[in-house]
Design a protein around this motif. Structure first.
Motif, PDB file in Angstrom:
ATOM      1  N   ASP A   9      10.172  41.250 -19.749  1.00  0.00           N
ATOM      2  CA  ASP A   9      11.357  41.432 -18.907  1.00  0.00           C
ATOM      3  C   ASP A   9      12.018  40.107 -18.553  1.00  0.00           C
ATOM      4  OD1 ASP A   9      11.106  44.434 -18.228  1.00  0.00           O
ATOM      5  OD2 ASP A   9       9.113  43.618 -17.798  1.00  0.00           O
ATOM      6  N   GLY A  10      11.279  39.020 -18.668  1.00  0.00           N
ATOM      7  CA  GLY A  10      11.793  37.690 -18.366  1.00  0.00           C
ATOM      8  C   GLY A  10      11.025  36.661 -19.168  1.00  0.00           C
ATOM      9  N   ILE A  11      11.597  35.463 -19.272  1.00  0.00           N
ATOM     10  CA  ILE A  11      10.961  34.379 -20.007  1.00  0.00           C
ATOM     11  C   ILE A  11      10.855  33.166 -19.090  1.00  0.00           C
ATOM     12  CG2 ILE A  11      11.154  32.777 -21.953  1.00  0.00           C
ATOM     13  CD1 ILE A  11      10.567  35.626 -22.844  1.00  0.00           C
ATOM     14  N   PHE A  12       9.651  32.617 -19.000  1.00  0.00           N
ATOM     15  CA  PHE A  12       9.371  31.459 -18.141  1.00  0.00           C
ATOM     16  C   PHE A  12       9.052  30.268 -19.048  1.00  0.00           C
ATOM     17  CE2 PHE A  12       6.135  29.760 -14.777  1.00  0.00           C
ATOM     18  CZ  PHE A  12       7.042  28.783 -14.396  1.00  0.00           C
ATOM     19  N   VAL A  48      15.920  33.903 -17.571  1.00  0.00           N
ATOM     20  CA  VAL A  48      15.078  32.739 -17.834  1.00  0.00           C
ATOM     21  C   VAL A  48      14.648  32.107 -16.514  1.00  0.00           C
ATOM     22  CG1 VAL A  48      15.002  30.409 -18.824  1.00  0.00           C
ATOM     23  CG2 VAL A  48      16.084  32.284 -20.093  1.00  0.00           C
ATOM     24  N   ASN A  49      13.369  31.778 -16.437  1.00  0.00           N
ATOM     25  CA  ASN A  49      12.718  31.202 -15.266  1.00  0.00           C
ATOM     26  C   ASN A  49      12.304  29.775 -15.595  1.00  0.00           C
ATOM     27  OD1 ASN A  49       9.569  32.130 -13.572  1.00  0.00           O
ATOM     28  ND2 ASN A  49      11.148  30.728 -12.915  1.00  0.00           N
ATOM     29  N   VAL A  50      12.579  28.839 -14.682  1.00  0.00           N
ATOM     30  CA  VAL A  50      12.098  27.475 -14.845  1.00  0.00           C
ATOM     31  C   VAL A  50      11.437  27.031 -13.546  1.00  0.00           C
ATOM     32  CG1 VAL A  50      13.878  26.885 -16.546  1.00  0.00           C
ATOM     33  CG2 VAL A  50      14.255  26.371 -14.115  1.00  0.00           C
ATOM     34  N   LEU A  51      10.679  25.950 -13.635  1.00  0.00           N
ATOM     35  CA  LEU A  51      10.113  25.340 -12.438  1.00  0.00           C
ATOM     36  C   LEU A  51      11.167  24.487 -11.749  1.00  0.00           C
ATOM     37  CD1 LEU A  51       6.577  24.084 -13.536  1.00  0.00           C
ATOM     38  CD2 LEU A  51       7.059  25.819 -11.801  1.00  0.00           C
ATOM     39  N   ALA A  52      11.135  24.463 -10.436  1.00  0.00           N
ATOM     40  CA  ALA A  52      12.018  23.575  -9.685  1.00  0.00           C
ATOM     41  C   ALA A  52      11.745  22.129 -10.094  1.00  0.00           C
ATOM     42  CB  ALA A  52      11.782  23.752  -8.189  1.00  0.00           C
ATOM     43  N   HIS A  53      12.804  21.329 -10.122  1.00  0.00           N
ATOM     44  CA  HIS A  53      12.672  19.918 -10.510  1.00  0.00           C
ATOM     45  C   HIS A  53      13.656  19.106  -9.686  1.00  0.00           C
ATOM     46  CE1 HIS A  53      12.854  16.296 -13.074  1.00  0.00           C
ATOM     47  NE2 HIS A  53      11.628  16.628 -13.401  1.00  0.00           N
ATOM     48  N   PRO A  54      13.258  17.915  -9.217  1.00  0.00           N
ATOM     49  CA  PRO A  54      14.159  17.149  -8.340  1.00  0.00           C
ATOM     50  C   PRO A  54      15.456  16.698  -8.995  1.00  0.00           C
ATOM     51  CG  PRO A  54      12.226  15.831  -8.962  1.00  0.00           C
ATOM     52  CD  PRO A  54      11.949  17.242  -9.392  1.00  0.00           C
TER      53      PRO A  54
END
Length: 261
Positions: free
Chosen positions: A167-170, A191-197
């Motif tokens: 259902d989603g891609i990380f 699409v899912n990503v990690l938070a980044h500064p």
């Protein structure tokens, strides 16, 4: 309240804070987040275990039974499903669904290395057949572990997982704006990503990202903050303000009463 799936299709990306225990989950829910995830690193570290290696299955399952009592959607990081056997992973996810878990993260790596994408696609398909309502966030680990770390390789795997029912891609580790845009444009799933500064949540949304996870950052920052408080006390320095004891206690009392009631 919007469904967990609907939260991936709003005007702004879903910012998902990742909890490691009931206290952190309660705090995120109280702060108004509509969904809370878990961090495998934070959970494992809290239990005195290193992350990965299928070490956190028992503690994660126990925590999900508690977090599902929160008045928000909850999603679980279950590494690779803690098994090579698709049927065993599907059974675990079915148990989590019974608890009320809305979604799971499943990663296409084991012991720090990518596995055959066809093998992982079969795992996704098996889980989806058993629990069709579960939001399966398929994690593509090429960039995270530096193996076949190209956009084309990520897209090849992501499309196979989409075809299998994800259902989603990380894609953890994805931080270059051009790469992010290429991945979001090349996949017909959120699409899912990690938070980044280097990029705000709003900027990630402009690049096509639909979900941003805090990952283990809150846990690591909390540990640093605890050390800083102790150091300030030791050195006679001012200490930071904190949520009062009685306020946190009240949350826990209410949470406990909802359970027993």
């Amino acid at each position: 309240m919007a469904t967990f799936r609907e939260l991936h299709h709003t005007t702004a990306p879903l910012l998902l804070p990742n909890a490691w225990d009931v206290g952190s989950g309660l705090a995120f829910a109280t702060a108004g987040f509509p969904a809370v995830g878990t961090t495998s690193f934070g959970i494992a570290a809290s239990a005195g275990l290193p992350d990965g290696g299928r070490s956190s299955k028992a503690v994660t399952t126990a925590l999900m039974a508690q977090l599902c009592r929160l008045p928000v959607h909850v999603t679980a990081d279950i590494e690779d499903g803690y098994s090579d056997d698709p049927a065993e992973v599907a059974e675990l996810v079915a148990q989590l669904a019974t608890l009320g878990v809305a979604g799971v993260n499943l990663e296409d790596s084991t012991a720090g290395h990518l596995i055959d994408p066809a093998v992982f696609a079969n795992k996704v398909a098996t889980v989806k057949r058993r629990s069709p309502a579960m939001f399966i966030n398929a994690r593509v680990d090429n960039i995270w572990f530096g193996e076949q770390a190209t956009v084309d390789a990520v897209l090849l795997r992501a499309r196979a997982y989409a075809d299998a029912g994800a259902d989603g891609i990380f894609v953890p580790g994805l931080v270059d704006p051009a790469d992010i845009q290429a991945v979001t444009a090349g996949i017909g799933l959120p699409v899912n990503v990690l938070a980044h500064p280097s990029l705000t949540v709003a900027e990630l949304g402009e690049l096509g990202v639909r979900r941003v996870s805090s990952g283990s950052l809150p846990y690591r920052a909390a540990v640093d903050a605890a050390v800083n408080v102790a150091t300030a006390l030791r050195d006679g320095q001012p200490t930071p303000a904190a949520t009062p004891y009685w306020e946190m206690q009240s949350r826990l009392v209410s949470f406990s009463q909802r359970h027993t009631g």
